[in-house]
Design a protein around this motif. Structure first.
Motif, PDB file in Angstrom:
ATOM      1  N   ARG A   5     164.769  48.997  68.901  1.00 25.19           N
ATOM      2  CA  ARG A   5     165.078  49.074  67.476  1.00 25.19           C
ATOM      3  C   ARG A   5     164.311  50.226  66.862  1.00 25.19           C
ATOM      4  NH1 ARG A   5     160.770  47.514  64.415  1.00 25.19           N
ATOM      5  NH2 ARG A   5     159.133  46.293  65.397  1.00 25.19           N
ATOM      6  N   PHE A   6     164.680  50.555  65.592  1.00 22.84           N
ATOM      7  CA  PHE A   6     163.931  51.587  64.886  1.00 22.84           C
ATOM      8  C   PHE A   6     162.861  50.911  64.021  1.00 22.84           C
ATOM      9  CE2 PHE A   6     163.517  55.230  61.831  1.00 22.84           C
ATOM     10  CZ  PHE A   6     163.183  56.195  62.771  1.00 22.84           C
ATOM     11  N   ILE A   7     162.111  51.698  63.313  1.00 26.39           N
ATOM     12  CA  ILE A   7     161.084  51.179  62.409  1.00 26.39           C
ATOM     13  C   ILE A   7     161.758  50.356  61.301  1.00 26.39           C
ATOM     14  CG2 ILE A   7     159.469  51.935  60.617  1.00 26.39           C
ATOM     15  CD1 ILE A   7     159.097  54.397  62.731  1.00 26.39           C
ATOM     16  N   SER A   8     161.190  49.194  60.973  1.00 28.22           N
ATOM     17  CA  SER A   8     161.827  48.303  59.996  1.00 28.22           C
ATOM     18  C   SER A   8     161.023  48.259  58.701  1.00 28.22           C
ATOM     19  CB  SER A   8     161.930  46.892  60.573  1.00 28.22           C
ATOM     20  OG  SER A   8     160.626  46.349  60.659  1.00 28.22           O
ATOM     21  N   LEU A  36     155.860  47.482  55.501  1.00 25.35           N
ATOM     22  CA  LEU A  36     155.081  46.558  54.681  1.00 25.35           C
ATOM     23  C   LEU A  36     153.744  46.222  55.339  1.00 25.35           C
ATOM     24  CD1 LEU A  36     155.459  45.031  52.029  1.00 25.35           C
ATOM     25  CD2 LEU A  36     156.296  43.077  53.347  1.00 25.35           C
ATOM     26  N   HIS A  37     153.769  45.958  56.641  1.00 25.59           N
ATOM     27  CA  HIS A  37     152.560  45.495  57.325  1.00 25.59           C
ATOM     28  C   HIS A  37     151.832  46.604  58.050  1.00 25.59           C
ATOM     29  CE1 HIS A  37     153.581  41.449  56.270  1.00 25.59           C
ATOM     30  NE2 HIS A  37     154.780  41.533  56.881  1.00 25.59           N
ATOM     31  N   ARG A  38     152.285  47.823  57.885  1.00 31.32           N
ATOM     32  CA  ARG A  38     151.623  48.968  58.534  1.00 31.32           C
ATOM     33  C   ARG A  38     151.395  48.708  60.015  1.00 31.32           C
ATOM     34  NH1 ARG A  38     147.242  50.259  53.762  1.00 31.32           N
ATOM     35  NH2 ARG A  38     148.823  50.674  52.213  1.00 31.32           N
ATOM     36  N   THR A  39     152.448  48.241  60.693  1.00 36.67           N
ATOM     37  CA  THR A  39     152.293  47.857  62.101  1.00 36.67           C
ATOM     38  C   THR A  39     152.100  49.087  62.970  1.00 36.67           C
ATOM     39  OG1 THR A  39     154.672  47.925  62.314  1.00 36.67           O
ATOM     40  CG2 THR A  39     153.683  45.770  61.916  1.00 36.67           C
ATOM     41  N   ASP A  40     151.575  48.859  64.160  1.00 36.34           N
ATOM     42  CA  ASP A  40     151.324  49.948  65.100  1.00 36.34           C
ATOM     43  C   ASP A  40     152.466  50.017  66.113  1.00 36.34           C
ATOM     44  OD1 ASP A  40     148.986  50.421  63.800  1.00 36.34           O
ATOM     45  OD2 ASP A  40     147.819  49.117  65.121  1.00 36.34           O
ATOM     46  N   VAL A  41     153.633  50.321  65.593  1.00 37.38           N
ATOM     47  CA  VAL A  41     154.784  50.442  66.511  1.00 37.38           C
ATOM     48  C   VAL A  41     155.241  51.897  66.520  1.00 37.38           C
ATOM     49  CG1 VAL A  41     155.556  48.082  66.153  1.00 37.38           C
ATOM     50  CG2 VAL A  41     156.451  49.914  64.700  1.00 37.38           C
ATOM     51  N   VAL A  42     155.918  52.257  67.587  1.00 43.15           N
ATOM     52  CA  VAL A  42     156.356  53.639  67.736  1.00 43.15           C
ATOM     53  C   VAL A  42     157.755  53.682  68.345  1.00 43.15           C
ATOM     54  CG1 VAL A  42     155.263  53.913  70.003  1.00 43.15           C
ATOM     55  CG2 VAL A  42     155.659  55.931  68.591  1.00 43.15           C
ATOM     56  N   VAL A  43     158.562  54.647  67.862  1.00 40.78           N
ATOM     57  CA  VAL A  43     159.878  54.895  68.446  1.00 40.78           C
ATOM     58  C   VAL A  43     159.834  56.296  69.042  1.00 40.78           C
ATOM     59  CG1 VAL A  43     162.339  55.189  67.953  1.00 40.78           C
ATOM     60  CG2 VAL A  43     161.043  53.370  66.817  1.00 40.78           C
ATOM     61  N   LEU A  44     160.350  56.425  70.261  1.00 37.08           N
ATOM     62  CA  LEU A  44     160.238  57.712  70.977  1.00 37.08           C
ATOM     63  C   LEU A  44     161.593  58.413  71.090  1.00 37.08           C
ATOM     64  CD1 LEU A  44     157.958  56.603  73.974  1.00 37.08           C
ATOM     65  CD2 LEU A  44     157.247  57.646  71.809  1.00 37.08           C
ATOM     66  N   GLY A  45     161.536  59.723  71.047  1.00 39.70           N
ATOM     67  CA  GLY A  45     162.723  60.508  71.395  1.00 39.70           C
ATOM     68  C   GLY A  45     162.943  60.459  72.896  1.00 39.70           C
ATOM     69  N   SER A  46     164.126  60.706  73.315  1.00 43.93           N
ATOM     70  CA  SER A  46     164.461  60.489  74.723  1.00 43.93           C
ATOM     71  C   SER A  46     163.706  61.416  75.665  1.00 43.93           C
ATOM     72  CB  SER A  46     165.972  60.665  74.928  1.00 43.93           C
ATOM     73  OG  SER A  46     166.357  61.968  74.524  1.00 43.93           O
ATOM     74  N   SER A  47     163.499  62.651  75.273  1.00 46.44           N
ATOM     75  CA  SER A  47     162.861  63.545  76.230  1.00 46.44           C
ATOM     76  C   SER A  47     161.366  63.281  76.330  1.00 46.44           C
ATOM     77  CB  SER A  47     163.137  65.013  75.871  1.00 46.44           C
ATOM     78  OG  SER A  47     162.364  65.406  74.763  1.00 46.44           O
ATOM     79  N   ILE A  48     160.743  62.823  75.209  1.00 49.51           N
ATOM     80  CA  ILE A  48     159.312  62.519  75.295  1.00 49.51           C
ATOM     81  C   ILE A  48     159.104  61.242  76.101  1.00 49.51           C
ATOM     82  CG2 ILE A  48     159.096  61.196  73.134  1.00 49.51           C
ATOM     83  CD1 ILE A  48     156.623  63.835  74.325  1.00 49.51           C
ATOM     84  N   PHE A  84     149.652  52.110  70.212  1.00 49.98           N
ATOM     85  CA  PHE A  84     150.939  51.787  69.588  1.00 49.98           C
ATOM     86  C   PHE A  84     151.841  51.138  70.625  1.00 49.98           C
ATOM     87  CE2 PHE A  84     149.410  54.753  66.497  1.00 49.98           C
ATOM     88  CZ  PHE A  84     150.069  54.473  65.317  1.00 49.98           C
ATOM     89  N   VAL A  85     152.702  50.227  70.115  1.00 52.20           N
ATOM     90  CA  VAL A  85     153.651  49.580  71.026  1.00 52.20           C
ATOM     91  C   VAL A  85     155.018  50.272  70.873  1.00 52.20           C
ATOM     92  CG1 VAL A  85     154.844  47.436  71.614  1.00 52.20           C
ATOM     93  CG2 VAL A  85     152.466  47.379  70.823  1.00 52.20           C
ATOM     94  N   VAL A  86     155.599  50.631  72.000  1.00 49.59           N
ATOM     95  CA  VAL A  86     156.918  51.257  71.956  1.00 49.59           C
ATOM     96  C   VAL A  86     157.967  50.183  71.678  1.00 49.59           C
ATOM     97  CG1 VAL A  86     158.651  52.596  73.238  1.00 49.59           C
ATOM     98  CG2 VAL A  86     156.197  53.029  73.597  1.00 49.59           C
ATOM     99  N   VAL A  87     158.704  50.326  70.556  1.00 47.72           N
ATOM    100  CA  VAL A  87     159.714  49.312  70.225  1.00 47.72           C
ATOM    101  C   VAL A  87     161.145  49.853  70.342  1.00 47.72           C
ATOM    102  CG1 VAL A  87     158.206  47.985  68.726  1.00 47.72           C
ATOM    103  CG2 VAL A  87     159.579  49.849  67.765  1.00 47.72           C
TER     104      VAL A  87
END
Lengths: 228, 428
Positions: free
Chosen positions: B148-151, B156-168, B191-194
């Protein structure tokens, strides 16, 4: 025999610089259908000019020409082209066949510029004309592959393919050897049987002797006009 | 029908003359060949390039996208710097409330190029703080099987999640490891990759393969981003609530100028009249592409026009020489009854035949040039075919050559038509 040409008071003047040259200086002549005429004269006598005017290649400065009952002394260029295409045939000293065309195409050329031109009928007529002159065995040859006598026969076929009223032959044997001279002149003479008027234009008395009527020209005038 | 009957033997005759004088005809065609080939090839290549520009603009978010970037103050406003606090989420609220034409607004914080690490694999790439609106504004998405993407909750909760581009993602993780749920370090923080962002395969200039490490291509950077919640970015990295940029999307491209004006007024008001931002749209990019396109077309058209003109002169020259050689033929044709118009038509047709043949050869040469250019461009940058031949352009090229041939043929044909038959027959 009807009247073909009635020529009265024909004059042709050329301007060369300040001088005016009278190539024809008052010519009166009558040609009947089916006549065999030789126009004899040295160069400069006006015989070529007369042929050009009567052959619808040129126009007189003065005088009247009635051809087949119509006054034709001042026609438009296109109208003269029509007469050349439909009523007149030419045979030249140097044959004047187009080197890139075949024998058949050279002969059919006469019909190409007619309003009712059609490839099939043109070629059929050309074959017939070539048969008439004994050249039907060379249809697909180029002129360069033929002898002088053969070339002139093809040229005659080109002159007669359109069923003309009159054929002008300008020194037709000038480039031929003795053996071919007689054959060509006989061939031209045989056209009379088809009602074609044949006019030989020559300076050669021997050639003129073949014709039945000899018109001698000198300095733009008819000097003598006799039947023989 | 009658004109066709007269034309047919003229064209056949033209072809014959062409065949009889092969070398001369080819030389006389060379100008036309070059002209048509350059015209068609260049117009085709330019169109191909412009087509790529358009795709590029589309991939940049299309022309419905507006970008607002931070900008240093103009000189005359420098002493007033304290009056504006820069772009913040308050601007976003204000814009949302006052400019209904704007459909999506994506506040962005560029953390900068930082190190990201997963179990010894590391890479340096751009870290961007953003909100869920980033997706519609940038025309990106996350496929369902890619997480999923950032929600809004993340924001709101300033979570430590991350979304990556495909090449990275491909750079950090071995092929047999699923990045989802893994913990990576971004600038030293966990950070957790989501989710994984969709891979951009621009149909113009694409990344060769999503999995090839450091795959080349102009748009590699579009697949190498690392995205975190904007609130996390400000809290953990930048330490203030300043935004580095806004991405906005409007519903209708026709409202673009209107929206830009409103946006400018609104932001100036919020910033106490200080111009510490810059608004840019893709329309400007597209417009400059359009200008490039028309400049290209004009200059290439000029070059092709000159070649065609020279080609015309070449044809005229050859026609005049040919007529000179064939004066006797013209005399014979007139003697057997050809009118001036018949000869005019014959020689005009001959010129047309030369130019059409030249045009056809030129078209095949242009195909070769386009093929070669595609070949070279594919070697240089990994693209699909840059240019494809368009039959309309080819037809235009051929049409030009015919016009040139006809124009060039008129004067020689007139000369042939006007020749006096007696003079022509006397010609040696």
């Amino acid at each position: 025999m009807g009247s073909l040409f009635t020529i009265r008071g024909l004059r042709k003047a050329y301007h060369m610089g300040d001088e005016t040259v009278h190539a024809l200086d008052g010519v009166d002549l009558d040609f009947e259908r089916g006549e065999y005429i030789a126009i004899l004269g040295p160069s400069g006598s006006g015989k070529s000019t007369l042929m050009h005017i009567l052959g619808f290649m040129d126009q007189p400065t003065e005088g009247s020409i009635v051809f087949e009952g119509e006054e034709v002394s001042s026609l438009s260029a296109d109208r003269r082209a029509w007469y050349r295409s439909n009523r007149v045939g030419f045979v030249f000293q140097s044959f004047n066949l187009l080197p890139r065309l075949t024998v058949l195409e050279n002969v059919a050329l006469t019909l190409l510029y007619r309003d009712d031109s059609n490839r099939e009928t043109n070629e059929a007529a050309a074959k017939f004309a070539l048969e008439r002159v004994g050249m039907s065995h060379r249809l697909d040859h180029r002129p360069s592959q033929l002898s002088g006598g053969e070339r002139q026969r093809v040229a005659i076929a080109r002159a007669i393919v359109g069923n003309p009223s009159i054929v002008f032959a300008d020194e037709p044997t000038g480039n031929l050897d003795v053996k071919n001279v007689d054959r060509i002149l006989d061939l031209l003479g045989s056209l009379l049987a088809e009602g074609i008027t044949v006019v030989l234009v020559t300076h050669d008395l021997g050639v003129a002797a073949k014709a039945r009527r000899v018109i001698s020209m000198r300095a733009g005038k008819v000097q003598e006009d006799r039947q023989q | 029908m009658k004109i066709f009957d007269r034309l047919r033997p003229a064209v056949i005759n033209g072809l014959r003359e062409l065949q009889a004088n092969k070398v001369r005809s080819l030389l006389s065609m060379s100008g036309i060949i070059l002209g048509v080939a350059s015209l068609v090839a260049m117009v085709t290549v330019v169109q191909g390039m412009v087509g790529n520009f358009r795709q590029f603009v589309d991939a940049m978010g299309g022309i419905e996208k507006i970008a607002v970037d931070r900008q240093s103050l103009p000189k005359e406003q420098e002493h007033l710097a304290e009056l504006s606090e820069g772009m913040t989420l308050r601007d976003v609220e204000q814009i949302r409330a006052t400019i209904p034409l704007i459909r999506n607004i994506s506040p962005e914080v560029r953390v900068g190029y930082e190190k990201v690490v997963y179990e010894g694999h590391e890479a340096i790439t751009l870290i961007l703080g953003c909100t869920p609106d980033y997706l519609p504004v940038a025309k990106r998405w996350v496929d369902p099987e890619q997480g999923r993407f950032i929600s809004d909750l993340d924001i709101l909760h300033r979570t430590d999640v991350v979304v990556l581009g495909s090449s990275i993602a491909a750079e950090l993780f071995p092929p047999n490891v699923d990045p989802l749920g893994k913990v990576i370090r971004v600038k030293g923080k966990r950070f957790v990759v989501v989710g994984l962002l969709n891979n951009i395969e621009g149909s113009g200039m694409q990344v060769r393969s999503a999995n090839s490490k450091g795959g080349s291509g102009m748009w590699r950077w579009r697949n190498s981003g690392v995205y975190i919640p904007v609130s996390t970015a400000t809290a953990k990295f930048t330490g203030n609530d300043h935004l580095t940029g806004l991405g906005l999307r409007i519903g209708d491209a026709n409202d673009l100028q209107n929206t830009v004006d409103q946006l400018e007024r609104s932001l100036l008001q919020m910033h106490n009249g200080l111009k510490d931002f810059n608004i840019s749209t893709n329309e400007e990019t597209l417009e400059s592409f359009r200008k490039t396109e028309s400049a290209f077309k004009l200059s290439l058209g000029g070059v092709a026009g000159i070649s065609l003109f020279i080609g015309g002169i070449g044809i005229m020259n050859v026609m005049l020489a040919s007529i000179n050689e064939r004066i006797r033929e013209i005399g014979v044709r007139k003697a057997v009854g050809a009118r001036g118009s018949d000869l005019f038509l014959q020689f005009l047709a001959e010129a047309a035949v030369i130019s059409v043949m030249g045009g056809i050869i030129g078209l095949s040469v242009s195909m070769g040039i386009v093929w070669l250019m595609n070949f070279i461009l594919i070697q240089a940058i990994p693209t699909q075919a840059v240019a494809t031949l368009d039959w309309k352009i080819m037809a235009q090229g051929l049409g030009f050559s015919v016009i040139v041939g006809l124009v060039a043929g008129v004067y020689p044909a007139l000369r042939a038509a006007k020749l006096d038959p007696i003079e022509a027959l006397r010609h040696e």
